[in-house]
Design an enzyme around this catalytic site. Structure first.
Site, PDB file in Angstrom:
ATOM      1  NE  ARG A 134       2.925   4.219  -2.494  1.00 56.92           N
ATOM      2  CZ  ARG A 134       4.293   3.574  -2.486  1.00 56.92           C
ATOM      3  NH1 ARG A 134       3.928   2.461  -1.656  1.00 56.92           N
ATOM      4  NH2 ARG A 134       5.296   4.393  -2.033  1.00 56.92           N
TER       5      ARG A 134
ATOM      6  CG  ASP B  16      12.349   4.863  -1.735  1.00 59.32           C
ATOM      7  OD1 ASP B  16      11.313   4.622  -1.852  1.00 59.32           O
ATOM      8  OD2 ASP B  16      12.794   6.473  -2.422  1.00 59.32           O
TER       9      ASP B  16
ATOM     10  CG  ASN C 124       3.072   4.685   1.762  1.00 62.16           C
ATOM     11  OD1 ASN C 124       3.897   3.886   2.038  1.00 62.16           O
ATOM     12  ND2 ASN C 124       3.069   5.312   0.170  1.00 62.16           N
TER      13      ASN C 124
END
Length: 310
Positions: A84, A33, A81
């Site tokens: 995104r 992260d 994700n």
């Protein structure tokens, strides 16, 4: 001068931590992260953060092998994700292809017999990423000294849901009775290859949550969790060793608790349970403070009480 002094202090702290670490978890799982936030802090775009994070990943792999870890799982790309920006994901997919093929050809991977595997909904990934995954898996599939799992298009809940559906289908087809369902029936449906129980989860970047990561293998094993503030590209060996130390303290606490529970049961259980309790006490008695360690007479008294209860 300040930078030089900081490096000296960091090196000394790392040496201290190295001396404090006496064992290693079998399976470490890492949530990588902070790559994008690191990039922003440097005035760069997200792809530069991901590339810097990839360099940290290579170092962590070496650190794991140095201390005796046998399996490392990297949370690299979640199903969330995909939401995104497309340009950011395309750049990340290009980096994944590059690194997967680079790893598959690296001398250190073959010298250390590293088996590379992808876990997750990989069919959701672009063809070029799936091709790179397949190449890395084929090149290393005969190795078993160290396992590197790369979690791609991964979601812990979705994996459990799919495994549960598989079991339900077998029950509906009369291939499995409900009262015969066991742990192994779920586990063999979670991934194509076995995954060890997780001993330690590491998450840098300042967030204190495990984000649906390996819930079956981590929560079921009561894995230790280490949260730290550096972004993944800044994650250092000292941070890694602090994580290992957290695992050791967690494991020691677990052994101490097991020994105390077993000791408390010695005087109030039946013969079969008594044998198990005595075995646990014998195994973990050194984990107890010296004032709590039972002597031979205490164990014998517990044995007599157990027989009297029968």
């Amino acid at each position: 001068m300040k930078r030089w002094l900081r490096r000296r202090v960091d090196a000394a702290y790392e040496r201290l931590l190295s001396r404090e670490v006496s064992g290693a978890p079998t399976h470490v799982a890492v949530i990588q992260d902070g790559n994008r936030r690191y990039a922003r802090s440097q005035g760069d775009d997200a792809p530069e953060g991901h590339r810097a994070g990839a360099e940290t990943t290579e170092r962590v792999l070496e650190w794991c092998q140095d201390i005796g870890v046998e399996e490392l799982t990297l949370y690299t790309f979640s199903t969330e994700n995909f939401e995104r920006p497309a340009a950011e994901n395309e750049a990340l997919f290009d980096l994944l292809c590059e690194k997967l093929r680079e790893f598959a050809e690296a001398d250190r991977v073959h010298e250390n017999e590293v088996c590379i595997r992808a876990i997750g909904e990989t069919e959701m990934l672009p063809d070029r990423v799936r091709d790179a995954v397949g190449y890395a898996e084929r090149r290393t599939r005969d190795y078993d000294a160290f396992v590197l799992n790369i979690a791609l298009a991964y979601g812990g809940r979705s994996r459990l849901l799919n495994a549960t559906r598989g079991v339900a289908e077998c029950v509906a087809a009369d291939e499995l009775a409900p009262d015969e369902i066991g742990v192994e029936d779920i586990e063999r449906r979670l991934y194509d290859q076995p995954v060890r129980d997780v001993d330690l989860i590491i998450r840098p970047g300042g967030e204190e949550r495990t984000s649906n990561f390996l819930p079956w293998h981590a929560n079921g094993n009561e894995a230790a969790v280490f949260f730290c503030t550096p972004y993944w590209p800044e994650f250092s060996k000292a941070d890694f060793l602090r994580g290992i130390r957290t695992y050791e303290h967690r494991a020691e606490s677990w052994r101490r608790t097991r020994a105390r529970r077993a000791l408390a049961l010695l005087g109030a259980v039946s013969e079969p349970e008594l044998a198990e309790a005595r075995s646990i006490v014998d195994r973990f008695r050194d984990s107890l403070p010296s004032s709590e360690r039972p002597d031979a007479e205490t164990l014998e008294a517990g044995d007599s009480n157990g027989r009297a209860a029968d």
